[in-house]
Write an enzyme that holds these catalytic residues in place. Sequence first.
Site, PDB file in Angstrom:
ATOM      1  N   SER A   1       0.862  -1.077   0.053  1.00 59.45           N
ATOM      2  CA  SER A   1      -0.062  -0.135   0.047  1.00 59.45           C
ATOM      3  C   SER A   1       0.873   1.149   0.072  1.00 59.45           C
ATOM      4  CB  SER A   1      -1.195  -0.108   1.205  1.00 59.45           C
ATOM      5  OG  SER A   1      -1.841  -1.054   1.142  1.00 59.45           O
TER       6      SER A   1
ATOM      7  N   GLY B   1      -4.577  -2.037  -0.845  1.00 58.73           N
ATOM      8  CA  GLY B   1      -3.647  -1.790  -1.989  1.00 58.73           C
ATOM      9  C   GLY B   1      -3.220  -0.315  -2.216  1.00 58.73           C
TER      10      GLY B   1
ATOM     11  N   GLY C   1      -2.875   3.509  -4.484  1.00 57.53           N
ATOM     12  CA  GLY C   1      -3.453   4.139  -5.602  1.00 57.53           C
ATOM     13  C   GLY C   1      -4.963   4.833  -5.184  1.00 57.53           C
TER      14      GLY C   1
ATOM     15  N   CYS D   1      -9.456  -1.803   3.738  1.00 58.65           N
ATOM     16  CA  CYS D   1      -9.028  -0.446   3.055  1.00 58.65           C
ATOM     17  C   CYS D   1      -9.050  -0.122   1.551  1.00 58.65           C
ATOM     18  CB  CYS D   1      -7.248  -0.760   3.377  1.00 58.65           C
ATOM     19  SG  CYS D   1      -6.356   0.729   3.426  1.00 58.65           S
ATOM     20  N   PHE D   2      -8.210  -0.292   0.558  1.00 52.39           N
ATOM     21  CA  PHE D   2      -8.479   0.001  -0.958  1.00 52.39           C
ATOM     22  C   PHE D   2      -9.621  -0.997  -1.515  1.00 52.39           C
ATOM     23  CE2 PHE D   2      -7.494  -0.379  -5.563  1.00 52.39           C
ATOM     24  CZ  PHE D   2      -7.469   1.100  -5.581  1.00 52.39           C
TER      25      PHE D   2
ATOM     26  N   GLN E   1     -12.846   1.001  -0.355  1.00 56.70           N
ATOM     27  CA  GLN E   1     -12.964   2.129  -1.080  1.00 56.70           C
ATOM     28  C   GLN E   1     -13.585   1.589  -2.431  1.00 56.70           C
ATOM     29  OE1 GLN E   1      -9.281   3.585  -1.211  1.00 56.70           O
ATOM     30  NE2 GLN E   1      -9.369   4.085   1.094  1.00 56.70           N
TER      31      GLN E   1
ATOM     32  N   GLY F   1      -4.862   6.915   2.315  1.00 55.15           N
ATOM     33  CA  GLY F   1      -4.872   8.214   2.114  1.00 55.15           C
ATOM     34  C   GLY F   1      -6.174   8.714   1.153  1.00 55.15           C
ATOM     35  N   PHE F   2      -7.307   7.835   0.940  1.00 57.37           N
ATOM     36  CA  PHE F   2      -8.488   8.300   0.283  1.00 57.37           C
ATOM     37  C   PHE F   2      -9.552   7.464   1.257  1.00 57.37           C
ATOM     38  CE2 PHE F   2      -5.606   7.993  -3.022  1.00 57.37           C
ATOM     39  CZ  PHE F   2      -5.879   8.905  -4.054  1.00 57.37           C
TER      40      PHE F   2
ATOM     41  N   HIS G   1      -6.878  -1.788   9.133  1.00 59.32           N
ATOM     42  CA  HIS G   1      -6.234  -3.122   8.939  1.00 59.32           C
ATOM     43  C   HIS G   1      -6.408  -3.966  10.170  1.00 59.32           C
ATOM     44  CE1 HIS G   1      -4.073  -2.109   5.232  1.00 59.32           C
ATOM     45  NE2 HIS G   1      -4.018  -0.773   5.553  1.00 59.32           N
TER      46      HIS G   1
ATOM     47  N   GLU H   1      -5.970  -6.973  10.023  1.00 53.40           N
ATOM     48  CA  GLU H   1      -4.825  -7.986  10.120  1.00 53.40           C
ATOM     49  C   GLU H   1      -3.656  -7.370  11.081  1.00 53.40           C
ATOM     50  OE1 GLU H   1      -3.810  -5.395   6.333  1.00 53.40           O
ATOM     51  OE2 GLU H   1      -5.580  -6.182   7.480  1.00 53.40           O
TER      52      GLU H   1
END
Length: 371
Positions: free
Chosen positions: A46, A225, A227, A253-254, A257, A297-298, A343, A345
């Site tokens: 990430s 992840g 981006g 997380c990613f 989103q 970050g998003f 997270h 985990e």
Amino acid sequence: MSKAILVLEDGRTFTGEAFGAIGETFGEAVFTTGMTGYQETLTDPSFHRQVVVQTAPHIGNTGVNDEDDESDRIWVAGYVVRDPSREASNWRSTGELEDRLKREGVVGIAGIDTRALTRHLRERGAMRVGISSVDTDHLALLAKVRQSPEMAGADLSAEVSTPTAYTVEAVGDKRYTVAALDLGIKRNVARRLAARGVTTHIMPVSSTLDDLLAVNPDAVFFSPGPGDPATADHPVALAREVMRRGIPLFGICFGSQILGRALGFGTYKLGYGHRGINQPVMDRTTGKVEVTSHNHGFAVDAPLDMVVDTDFGRVEVSHVCLNDNVVEGLRALDVPAFTVQYHPEAAAGTHDADYLFDRFVELVEFAEGKR
């Protein structure tokens, strides 16, 4: 030691010493507040294309070892520390941090005021940055920084995803099979599932619905992840197909989103993001407050205080960050799907949220009972 400079895209400059490989690097400057777990941070996919600033002043005390990596390489674009340890001291250590950075070509800087840098990023927001130990002309480096790509609009999953599928077997008696879409997965995800009797098939980001179904999964997982989730159109479409089939789905997380987008919500870039292992989050389904590990970050743009009707039925915000009211989880009420943006985990981090893997298994059990 060689001199090194760090230049932010707004022109703020710090001068220090080279730490790690000699060279030049660019990325998005972000800070993480964890006092432990720097090896897990470095190897977390990430952090791809990000220059990580450690707010803890002493880094490297425990060296590095052969067991704590979260992937098969270091992913950070650059590394910023204040006071690196001159010698590691830990019974599990197999080497020094700086030697590992040099071996993998990671350019870093040490001996700067990381507190001042962190305060600057908190006030101005995450921004592009360059580190150089080969050219200490700050104006020349600034010009290169401003030509480097931004994180907003960056489609990075394919750069960190596994090229071929692989399997992590359940520990003990196998109970279920999960197909995990690898958007930048951490090893501890599959370990946490394996401990619950789940065999996980980790699949490339380019996988189709047929690819996922080929392993006969009881559930699907969308991994963390790097981006901008606004670029992840293929995973979003895949999540919608999974939900149409009624297959249990969990995203972290990613992955959270992406599932948010699949449910019809937007996403947006946070000012400086959440990165660290000490973030307070409330599970609104129980009222419990957890100390959690973050790296995002998003965020998902969803209303906090209402149930929303979507293409897949009703959806509510299940978790919220108590620092800033950012959405940290979603729960679908009419299809078997839920997410968290942090997270569970927790590598590294607290284990307050480990129960979410139990909740995932319970979701699978419930879906199995309805079939």
